[in-house]
Every structure is written in C-alpha cells, then in structure tokens.
Design a protein around this motif. Structure first.
Motif, PDB file in Angstrom:
ATOM      1  N   ALA A 164       1.021  -1.197  -0.044  1.00  0.00           N
ATOM      2  CA  ALA A 164      -0.071  -0.063  -0.037  1.00  0.00           C
ATOM      3  C   ALA A 164       0.913   1.244  -0.017  1.00  0.00           C
ATOM      4  CB  ALA A 164      -0.913   0.046   1.202  1.00  0.00           C
ATOM      5  N   LEU A 165       1.876   1.375   0.498  1.00  0.00           N
ATOM      6  CA  LEU A 165       3.040   2.471   0.696  1.00  0.00           C
ATOM      7  C   LEU A 165       3.334   2.598  -0.603  1.00  0.00           C
ATOM      8  CD1 LEU A 165       4.431   1.933   4.413  1.00  0.00           C
ATOM      9  CD2 LEU A 165       3.107   4.016   3.614  1.00  0.00           C
ATOM     10  N   GLU A 166       3.999   1.375  -1.300  1.00  0.00           N
ATOM     11  CA  GLU A 166       4.576   1.663  -2.533  1.00  0.00           C
ATOM     12  C   GLU A 166       3.548   2.115  -3.690  1.00  0.00           C
ATOM     13  OE1 GLU A 166       7.678   1.128  -3.284  1.00  0.00           O
ATOM     14  OE2 GLU A 166       8.534  -0.219  -1.677  1.00  0.00           O
ATOM     15  N   LYS A 167       2.411   1.854  -3.540  1.00  0.00           N
ATOM     16  CA  LYS A 167       1.363   2.471  -4.352  1.00  0.00           C
ATOM     17  C   LYS A 167       1.375   3.847  -4.331  1.00  0.00           C
ATOM     18  CE  LYS A 167      -1.313  -1.766  -5.204  1.00  0.00           C
ATOM     19  NZ  LYS A 167      -2.556  -2.508  -4.825  1.00  0.00           N
ATOM     20  N   GLN A 168       1.604   4.432  -2.783  1.00  0.00           N
ATOM     21  CA  GLN A 168       1.464   5.871  -2.558  1.00  0.00           C
ATOM     22  C   GLN A 168       2.711   6.621  -3.035  1.00  0.00           C
ATOM     23  OE1 GLN A 168      -1.005   7.694  -1.406  1.00  0.00           O
ATOM     24  NE2 GLN A 168      -2.210   6.278  -0.631  1.00  0.00           N
ATOM     25  N   GLY A 169       3.798   5.911  -3.788  1.00  0.00           N
ATOM     26  CA  GLY A 169       4.827   6.337  -4.143  1.00  0.00           C
ATOM     27  C   GLY A 169       5.985   6.464  -2.922  1.00  0.00           C
ATOM     28  N   VAL A 170       5.758   5.850  -1.878  1.00  0.00           N
ATOM     29  CA  VAL A 170       6.754   5.755  -0.985  1.00  0.00           C
ATOM     30  C   VAL A 170       7.666   4.372  -0.903  1.00  0.00           C
ATOM     31  CG1 VAL A 170       6.833   6.041   1.668  1.00  0.00           C
ATOM     32  CG2 VAL A 170       5.297   7.416   0.552  1.00  0.00           C
ATOM     33  N   ARG A 171       8.712   4.619  -0.530  1.00  0.00           N
ATOM     34  CA  ARG A 171       9.464   3.281  -0.505  1.00  0.00           C
ATOM     35  C   ARG A 171       9.511   2.679   0.917  1.00  0.00           C
ATOM     36  NH1 ARG A 171      15.527   3.453  -1.890  1.00  0.00           N
ATOM     37  NH2 ARG A 171      15.108   1.499  -1.730  1.00  0.00           N
ATOM     38  N   ALA A 172       9.252   1.341   0.997  1.00  0.00           N
ATOM     39  CA  ALA A 172       8.850   0.860   2.390  1.00  0.00           C
ATOM     40  C   ALA A 172       9.668  -0.612   2.104  1.00  0.00           C
ATOM     41  CB  ALA A 172       7.550   0.601   2.232  1.00  0.00           C
ATOM     42  N   ARG A 173      10.431  -0.827   3.602  1.00  0.00           N
ATOM     43  CA  ARG A 173      10.954  -2.318   3.431  1.00  0.00           C
ATOM     44  C   ARG A 173      10.390  -3.035   4.598  1.00  0.00           C
ATOM     45  NH1 ARG A 173      17.510  -2.183   3.944  1.00  0.00           N
ATOM     46  NH2 ARG A 173      17.264  -1.252   1.756  1.00  0.00           N
ATOM     47  N   PRO A 214      10.732   1.592   7.443  1.00  0.00           N
ATOM     48  CA  PRO A 214      11.013   0.164   7.973  1.00  0.00           C
ATOM     49  C   PRO A 214       9.487  -0.233   8.404  1.00  0.00           C
ATOM     50  CG  PRO A 214      11.767   1.945   9.658  1.00  0.00           C
ATOM     51  CD  PRO A 214      11.319   2.651   8.447  1.00  0.00           C
ATOM     52  N   ILE A 215       9.183  -1.122   8.076  1.00  0.00           N
ATOM     53  CA  ILE A 215       7.843  -1.841   8.587  1.00  0.00           C
ATOM     54  C   ILE A 215       8.067  -3.332   9.056  1.00  0.00           C
ATOM     55  CG2 ILE A 215       5.578  -2.538   7.915  1.00  0.00           C
ATOM     56  CD1 ILE A 215       6.145   0.288   7.024  1.00  0.00           C
ATOM     57  N   LEU A 216       7.835  -3.287  10.559  1.00  0.00           N
ATOM     58  CA  LEU A 216       8.268  -4.342  11.502  1.00  0.00           C
ATOM     59  C   LEU A 216       7.183  -5.072  11.880  1.00  0.00           C
ATOM     60  CD1 LEU A 216      10.587  -2.049  11.714  1.00  0.00           C
ATOM     61  CD2 LEU A 216      11.191  -3.036  13.954  1.00  0.00           C
ATOM     62  N   THR A 217       7.390  -6.785  12.095  1.00  0.00           N
ATOM     63  CA  THR A 217       6.320  -7.438  12.654  1.00  0.00           C
ATOM     64  C   THR A 217       7.088  -7.415  14.287  1.00  0.00           C
ATOM     65  OG1 THR A 217       7.430  -9.312  12.461  1.00  0.00           O
ATOM     66  CG2 THR A 217       6.119  -8.636  10.716  1.00  0.00           C
ATOM     67  N   SER A 218       6.231  -7.983  15.262  1.00  0.00           N
ATOM     68  CA  SER A 218       6.816  -8.186  16.745  1.00  0.00           C
ATOM     69  C   SER A 218       7.203  -9.645  16.769  1.00  0.00           C
ATOM     70  CB  SER A 218       5.546  -7.971  17.596  1.00  0.00           C
ATOM     71  OG  SER A 218       4.469  -8.691  17.405  1.00  0.00           O
ATOM     72  N   LEU A 219       7.317 -10.282  15.938  1.00  0.00           N
ATOM     73  CA  LEU A 219       8.123 -11.454  15.747  1.00  0.00           C
ATOM     74  C   LEU A 219       9.627 -11.550  16.313  1.00  0.00           C
ATOM     75  CD1 LEU A 219       6.704 -13.521  12.834  1.00  0.00           C
ATOM     76  CD2 LEU A 219       5.979 -13.828  15.084  1.00  0.00           C
ATOM     77  N   ALA A 220       9.934 -12.414  17.570  1.00  0.00           N
ATOM     78  CA  ALA A 220      11.382 -12.329  17.856  1.00  0.00           C
ATOM     79  C   ALA A 220      11.651 -13.954  17.486  1.00  0.00           C
ATOM     80  CB  ALA A 220      11.211 -12.074  19.416  1.00  0.00           C
ATOM     81  N   GLU A 221      13.193 -13.853  17.863  1.00  0.00           N
ATOM     82  CA  GLU A 221      13.560 -15.145  17.625  1.00  0.00           C
ATOM     83  C   GLU A 221      14.677 -15.398  19.015  1.00  0.00           C
ATOM     84  OE1 GLU A 221      15.062 -13.133  15.133  1.00  0.00           O
ATOM     85  OE2 GLU A 221      13.272 -13.191  14.071  1.00  0.00           O
ATOM     86  N   THR A 222      14.616 -16.759  19.383  1.00  0.00           N
ATOM     87  CA  THR A 222      15.667 -16.994  20.389  1.00  0.00           C
ATOM     88  C   THR A 222      17.048 -17.090  19.880  1.00  0.00           C
ATOM     89  OG1 THR A 222      15.520 -19.485  20.038  1.00  0.00           O
ATOM     90  CG2 THR A 222      13.898 -18.482  21.676  1.00  0.00           C
ATOM     91  N   PRO A 223      18.368 -17.119  20.573  1.00  0.00           N
ATOM     92  CA  PRO A 223      19.517 -17.087  20.062  1.00  0.00           C
ATOM     93  C   PRO A 223      19.602 -18.633  19.307  1.00  0.00           C
ATOM     94  CG  PRO A 223      19.574 -16.293  22.361  1.00  0.00           C
ATOM     95  CD  PRO A 223      18.234 -16.874  21.938  1.00  0.00           C
ATOM     96  N   ASP A 224      18.990 -19.488  19.500  1.00  0.00           N
ATOM     97  CA  ASP A 224      19.145 -20.736  18.547  1.00  0.00           C
ATOM     98  C   ASP A 224      17.944 -20.677  17.372  1.00  0.00           C
ATOM     99  OD1 ASP A 224      16.800 -21.102  19.819  1.00  0.00           O
ATOM    100  OD2 ASP A 224      17.529 -22.991  20.829  1.00  0.00           O
ATOM    101  N   GLY A 225      17.369 -19.612  17.168  1.00  0.00           N
ATOM    102  CA  GLY A 225      16.442 -19.498  15.962  1.00  0.00           C
ATOM    103  C   GLY A 225      15.113 -19.811  16.008  1.00  0.00           C
TER     104      GLY A 225
END
Length: 841
Positions: A164-173, A214-225
């Motif tokens: 949706a942001l890209e369609k507004q002409g805004v770069r998003a990652r 920057p578009i983030l989720t709230s997923l996290a990882e343990t040190p072993d993945g």
C-alpha cells in the motif's frame, strides 16, 4: 482522566503531493544538495513539494504549529522521530488511510518506524479452524499450531502495508525478523511467547539510510533461531526504549482508550497521579490493563517529557503537528499542585520564575513581584506541575464567572503536553470560566479549541466555557468591552445548549388560504444588504440567493476569519469580506447606506450589533438567523406560512425560525384542533446542521455508518416549537451522515378519530396556495429535499386505534430551514414578491 474534545480532521487526499513525487530524486549517498533528515533530495523542486505538504498539513492546525513541530522532529536522527505501533484491525479496516498518513510524513522527510500487530486476523483464522483463542493476563497462549497462523498472518499483513505504501509512491522495506531477540516468557504457561532481551536496530537504520520506511512485525527469535510471538504493544515499548523517539504513537480502531463505564474516550492519563486508581477500575482488564502497564513501564525508562499517544489513523497528523493533539495521551507527568494562598507555596521564587515567561510582564521581575503581591488581597487558586513548566491562576471576582487571570507554559510545557494537563485540572475544577488572550497570540488557536465561545475586540479575544445563559454572555461581553477601546468585532463559537424559558403563546393565525402569499407593495427599488457573519453554510447559501435576486445587492459581508478575501458565489459586483465591528455597523446605519441587515451569527452574539443599529436611529431593517430573538415579543416571528404576513411586512426586526422548528411546526399545526396530548418529534439532520466548528457531530469519520443523538431534552427548538404552537412537544434530535436535509417523524396523539385520508385532506386544505409546502400521500425522503426550497409533508400513518397519527416532514436545513426563509422575510419587509429570487423546484 479527561475527555478530549473532537478536533478538526485532515482531508486525506495526497493527490497534489503525489503529482509532484516524480520530481523528487532520492540520493542514497551523502551529498550537500538538499539534505533533509539524512536523506538527500536532489531535485530543485524539493522545497516546493515540502511547502505543498506543509500547506496541506496546515488544514489541521496553524502553519506556526506545523513548522514548529517539523523543526522539532528534524532536530534528531531520522530513526528517533517516531515509533508508530499499528493495531492489526487498522490494516484490515483502514489500510489506504494508514498508507496515506504515513506517506504524508515521508513527503516532509520524516521516517517513522512502523511496527504492526495482527491479532484480529489471527483470531479470525483460528476461529474458522475451530480453535478458540486463549489468553492469560492479556497474553495470547501460542502453541505450535497457533504459531504457524501467527507467522503467516504477520507476513501477509506486513506485505499488505508495504504494498500500500509503494502504491502511494513511498519506498518501504518489510522487516519481519532480525530486530528482536527473546527468551521464553514462561514456556509452561504461555508456550511460544517471548520476552525480548535485545533489540538490534541495524536493519532499521539500513532501511532509513536507503530512503525506505521500516515496517516491522513483533516476531522475535531465540538465540538458537526459534520464532516466538511477542505482544505488539510490548515489542513497540522495547523498541522505543532503545530508539528513544520523540513521539510514540499507538494506532487503534477506537482512536484512544475508552472508559468502560461511561463509554467516553479518555483524553489524558497522568500516570503519576492516576495509575494506581486507574488499574483498580473494574473495566481495566485483559489487553487494556496490559497496554497501560506496558506503557507505564516504558515511560519509566524514558525522559519524563516522553509520552505515548493512542489515536486513530485519521488523527495521526493532528497528534504530530498540532498543540491540541488527538486520542488518548499517556504521560508520566508530575503530580499537580494547587494553592489558594501565597503562604502555601514551598517556593515563591519558582512560581515567579514561571510567571515571568508571560509576555504581559515582558520579562520584568518587578512587574511579576507586583502581581504576586496583589494576589495576597485576592481570592485565587493556582494550578501547576511540580517543576512549574505550566502555571494557571484563576481568580474569583464579583462576576458569577471565575476569571483565568494567567496561563503560562514554557516551551517544554507546551510540547510535552504539560499545559494540557494543567488545563485539564482547571477544567475539572471550574465548571465555567472566562479569560482574555491577545488576538495575535501564537496560542490563540489552542484556546479557541478549548472555548465554547469567544468575542473579539480591538486585538483582544474574550473566551469562555460553561456559560449557558445568553444574558450572562451579554454581560460578560459588555464588561469586556469596557476594558478595551471602542473598536470591536465578534466571533463566537456557541456553547452546545442554551436555556430559555418557554413562552406560552396562542397558535398563530388562520388557514393558509386567508394568508395566501402576496406582494405587499410593487417595489422594484434596489435594496442594499449587509451580512454580518457569513462564513457558515447558511451565509454562503444566502449569498447565492441574493446573487440571483432581481432587486437585492450585497453592500457589505462581514467575517473576521475571511476578511480581505473575495466573496465567492456573488457575481453582481466585486465584494470582499470585511471585519465590521460594532462601531462600523453603527456608522453605516447612521449613513443610511444599508437597507437590510442580516445577522448570520451564532447564538448569543448579535445583540451588540442589533443594539448599535437600533441606537443609531437609522432605517435599516434586521433579520436575525440565530435563536436570540425568537422568544422576544418585541420582534416578529418570521414563519410566513403560519404567521400573518402583513405583520412581517410591517416589521423592522424579524426573528428567523430554526430549521427543525420550521419543519416541526408545519408538520403539527394542522392537527392542533384535534390534539389530545404531547406530540413527539424524532428529527435527524445532515451534518451541515452542526455548523463548521469541528465536533463529532460534523466529523464524517465519526458519522460514517452512524447516527448521533444529542441534546435529548430541552433542546432550543423543542422550546421554540412549544412556544409558537402553544402546546408542549417532545423533540429528540440526531445527526446523520449526509450533508444537508432534515427528516422529521412526528407522532401526534389525536382526540378525534380520523382516517389517513381525512388527515391528508386537512393538511391539503391548510396549505392550499402555499407554493413552498407540498403535501403528499407518500412518505417523503430526505434525499429528495436537499437543494429544494420548500417542505414536503406526508406519510399520515394512523394507528389501528385511530388514537394517533404519524406524520413525516422533510426540509433542507440550509434553505427553507434558514436562507430561503430569510429571503422570504426580507422580500416581505422590503415590499417585493415573497418568492423573488427563489426558484420553485
């Protein structure tokens, strides 16, 4: 806790900015050309684009506010501007609006860090698969099956927002991992739920450096993945601890926190004072309790000036770029101090140091000392936070309305909402208040937002709230006027309700046939009209009608807010808005340069102008569109279809009826001889009836798929209809989501048994010869009345017992309910045909 008043909404169109986006070139390497917030805009049109967006943003606040906050936000590294947490429901329900709002920020070179949730989407999938979502203390229990759904939903919603942001002409990652490292929160209790132990903002920095949001989720990882689920509110808090942004914003579909007992939106929560008691409230539980706790824990690790705003998507710019803000503001704050004598102050020096910031003292400590000494002989109460970043002094005077004598805040006090907090304390303590602010004060708009009414005179603005009586308002204005030179003008934002006593009067007049429309003279002489207060919808419609009138011409149009601009919609001559003040009106009346004065002002403000015209002894006639003189026996009530037209024709001053009141009277009047009880009127108006001052009643976002009841008893139109018909009525007004037009459903108890046909015949006979009243067998629809000059009455549904009839009437509130009726009265008073300038449709 206080309730935040509705604020002005920004139109979400990015068309203009988007048309210029191809002129902006993002340079990823450092350069000296057009550097803005770490991102280089090499186009020579960059400043033009930024100015365009600033101008659009200025629709929600003053240009000063917008530019002030832009300087504030661009004073730090890009990633420290704001962390915005987006609720999952926002992406489902308001994706385009969210993208537009974020695009707006990006067009002025700002890079918010966006972190989103996906709770509703997860629940929908789980429920479809027969899995009941399970929570403990507001935290979702996440087993392996739930985790597969969580991960899939996060990825889908993340890409939706990025696209949706890209369609507004805004770069998003999209950044769906690599930021949060976590350990198990409690593996036995919550299973795959994480407790964040580390935040790596390298991916965020890389995204912003590349010119992408920057578009983030709230997923996290343990040190072993191992992927772990983390509550998005918690993740946003942990992220903010590391980034330490200037603004922390939580977007949710409710636009703030809602008081579970009252259903009202909470405006401000001052944690130092309110946290313990708030957490004991029975409605503070589950996700709400977790959210408040996490926000408190976050703010305890940030500078005391930090705050968290919980708002709707539509209020994002208002929260970021105006002093008034939006939604629910949560801050640590300080405990507020109140003092009622100088002896109660631990340090008078701190009090004086705060007061010296008031421009009135011009930095003079001598003047401050003199003022403080004067408080010893005054009855006052001061309000301040502990560091005295904001101070208010309220004095009790001989007037029944207390006076806000001083309200001073430092720069930090304004930007960190301390001023709001102190104001809230004053507002909760004082049910009514008056105060004066210089018209050129940079905080004038802030005070306008907090006042019910105001009156401007010679560079000073008198504000008030909580004053219901028109007599009290008039007295306040007179006292204020004595304290400043004799040049004056008025601008008022009326209180939501005003009280008048109901005047018992006999029903006016005979049937319509005996008062059929006629011309009381054959005048074709041109008459000069002056409109006082023509900024609102009614004034604009009246200008359009006068433009088409064969004999009327506009001589003056007064509007303080539009002074100097050309009057739109008037083509007979070039006329500009003026800022006519009371003495100007008196001079024009003495000169005899105005034949007809039209008061298009809100309730409670036109008396000084009317008095000036009367005392000037001229020949100008007056029509007042407000409710100020509808109960005054010395004025003629201008409802031609029910009143004696000859009285209107002879009158020098006519009170124009209200819109609801016109439709209601016309709907009930023919049934008065058959009445056996109190009629009940259910009325719904388009939101233009709420005027142009921003409020929930004219906020199209609030009104969407909604109906808002208000003033459920003692509405001014209820009293007006009762007084004019000579019988009590009940009136229940509502606002609908259309712009103009009123529908009235009226239940009328009958003494005599009548059929629907009998009743319709009574109405047809009563309004025979009235071109602006149409009687129909069908139920009239409000969508058909918009833009029409008359009233349509129909339905005539008789109860099976024939003990009551339900009649439906529709009327355009801006035309026959206001401007058209005004023109009818003007025509009669000036000797023209009553319908001159009114096209029958």
């Amino acid at each position: 806790m206080i309730l935040r008043r509705g604020g002005l909404r920004l139109a979400r169109s990015l068309a203009l900015a988007n048309r210029q986006r191809d002129l902006i070139f993002i340079q990823h390497q450092p350069s000296k050309i057009g550097c803005l917030n770490g991102v280089v805009r090499a186009s020579v049109r960059c400043n033009s684009t930024r100015s365009t967006v600033i101008q659009l943003l200025s629709n929600i606040g003053s240009k000063r506010e917008v530019e002030q906050y832009l300087r504030y936000f661009t004073s730090v590294n890009s990633q420290q501007f704001a962390v915005i947490k987006v609720g999952g429901a926002i992406i489902t329900q308001n994706l385009n609006e969210l993208a537009s709002s974020l695009a707006f920020l990006n067009h002025v070179g700002l890079f918010p860090i966006v972190l989103h949730g996906t709770g509703p989407q997860i629940n929908e999938i789980l429920e479809a698969e027969g899995v009941v979502p399970d929570y403990i203390d507001g935290i979702r229990i996440t087993d392996s099956k739930t985790m597969s759904v969580v991960r899939r939903c996060f990825l889908e919603q993340n890409l939706k927002l990025v696209d949706a942001l890209e369609k507004q002409g805004v770069r998003a990652r999209p950044i769906t991992g690599g930021v949060f490292t976590a350990e198990y929160l409690d593996k036995d209790k919550y299973q795959l739920v994480g407790k964040i132990t580390k935040v790596d903002n390298t991916p965020i920095e890389a995204s912003i450096q590349a010119g992408a949001l920057p578009i983030l989720t709230s997923l996290a990882e343990t040190p072993d993945g191992q992927i772990l689920n983390v509550n998005a509110d918690v993740a946003a808090g942990e992220l903010a601890r590391v980034v330490q942004p200037l603004k922390i914003v939580y977007l949710n579909e409710k636009g703030g926190l809602i008081n579970g007992e009252t259903g009202d939106k909470i405006s401000v929560i001052n944690l130092d004072e309110e946290y313990d008691s708030l957490m004991k409230q029975p409605w503070v539980k589950y996700g709400t309790k977790l959210k408040i706790k996490e926000i408190r824990d976050l703010l305890m690790h940030l500078p005391r000036s930090s705050s968290v705003a919980i708002i709707s998507t539509g209020d994002l710019q208002k929260e970021l770029f105006t002093d008034s803000g939006a939604g629910t503001l949560i801050r640590r704050g300080y405990k507020l101090l109140t003092r009622e004598s100088l002896d109660m102050f631990e340090s008078l020096d701190a009090f004086k140091d705060a007061l010296v910031k008031d421009p009135f003292f011009n930095g003079s400590t001598e003047l401050v000392n003199s003022y403080v000494d004067s408080l010893r002989s005054s009855k006052f109460k001061s309000y301040a936070d502990e560091p005295f970043e904001a101070v208010a002094v309220v004095k009790e005077t001989e007037s029944e309305i207390p006076v806000l004598d001083k309200f001073v805040a430092s720069k930090d006090g304004w930007q960190n909402n301390v001023a709001d907090n102190v104001w809230s304390a004053v507002r909760s303590d004082k049910s009514c208040l008056q105060w004066v602010v210089p018209e050129d004060s940079e905080r004038a708009s802030w005070f306008f937002d907090r006042a019910d009414g105001s009156f401007v005179k010679n560079g000073k603005i008198l504000f008030w709230y909580g004053v219901e009586s028109a007599d009290t308002i008039t007295k306040m204005i007179k006292n204020f006027s004595k304290s400043v030179p004799l040049t004056s003008s008025s601008r008022i934002q009326p209180s939501q309700s005003r009280l008048y006593s109901t005047l018992a009067r006999p029903h006016p007049g005979p049937s319509a046939k005996s008062v059929a429309r006629r011309q009381y003279s054959s005048s074709t002489k041109t008459a000069r009209v002056a409109l006082i207060g023509a900024r609102g919808y009614t004034g604009q419609n009246l200008i359009g009608l006068i433009d088409k009138h064969p004999y009327l011409e506009i001589a003056h149009v007064s509007s303080r807010g539009l002074a100097g601009r050309d009057v739109d919609g008037y083509t007979k001559s070039a006329v500009k808005y003026e800022n006519l003040q009371v003495q100007d009106v008196a001079s024009l009346e003495k000169e005899g340069s105005v034949d007809m004065w039209v008061m298009a002002l809100p309730n409670g403000v036109c008396k000084p102008f009317v008095d000036a015209i009367t005392e000037a002894g001229g020949k100008g006639a007056i029509v007042d569109l407000s409710a100020d003189y509808r109960f005054d026996n010395t004025w003629t009530y201008g409802l031609p279809e029910l009143n004696d037209r000859s009285l209107i024709a002879k009158a020098k001053s006519v009170a124009n009826p209200g819109c609801y009141a016109t439709g209601s009277q016309l709907a009930i009047a023919p049934m008065l001889p058959y009445l056996t009880g109190q009629p009940t009127i259910f009325g719904v108006s388009g939101y233009s009836g709420a005027g142009t001052k921003p409020s929930p009643k004219n906020d199209i976002e609030v009104l969407n798929d909604n109906l808002i009841p208000y003033a459920l008893t003692d509405h001014i139109h209820e009293q007006e209809v009762s007084a004019r018909l000579g019988t009590n009525v009940s009136f229940i007004p509502h606002v609908g989501q259309w712009f103009q037009g009123i529908t009235l459903t009226v239940s009328i108890p009958l003494e005599k048994h009548l059929s629907s046909r009998d009743i319709r015949s009574i109405y047809e006979e009563r309004y025979d010869g009235e071109p602006l009243v149409q009687v129909t067998q069908e139920v009239p629809l409000v969508k058909d009345i918009a833009g029409k000059h008359g009233v349509v009455i129909g339905g005539f549904g008789v109860h099976s017992t024939q003990s009551r009839v339900v009649v439906v009437a529709t009327i355009d509130n801006l035309l026959k309910g206001a401007a058209t009726q005004c023109l009818q009265n003007m025509n009669l008073m000036l000797g023209y045909d009553e319908l001159a300038g009114i096209t029958l449709n």
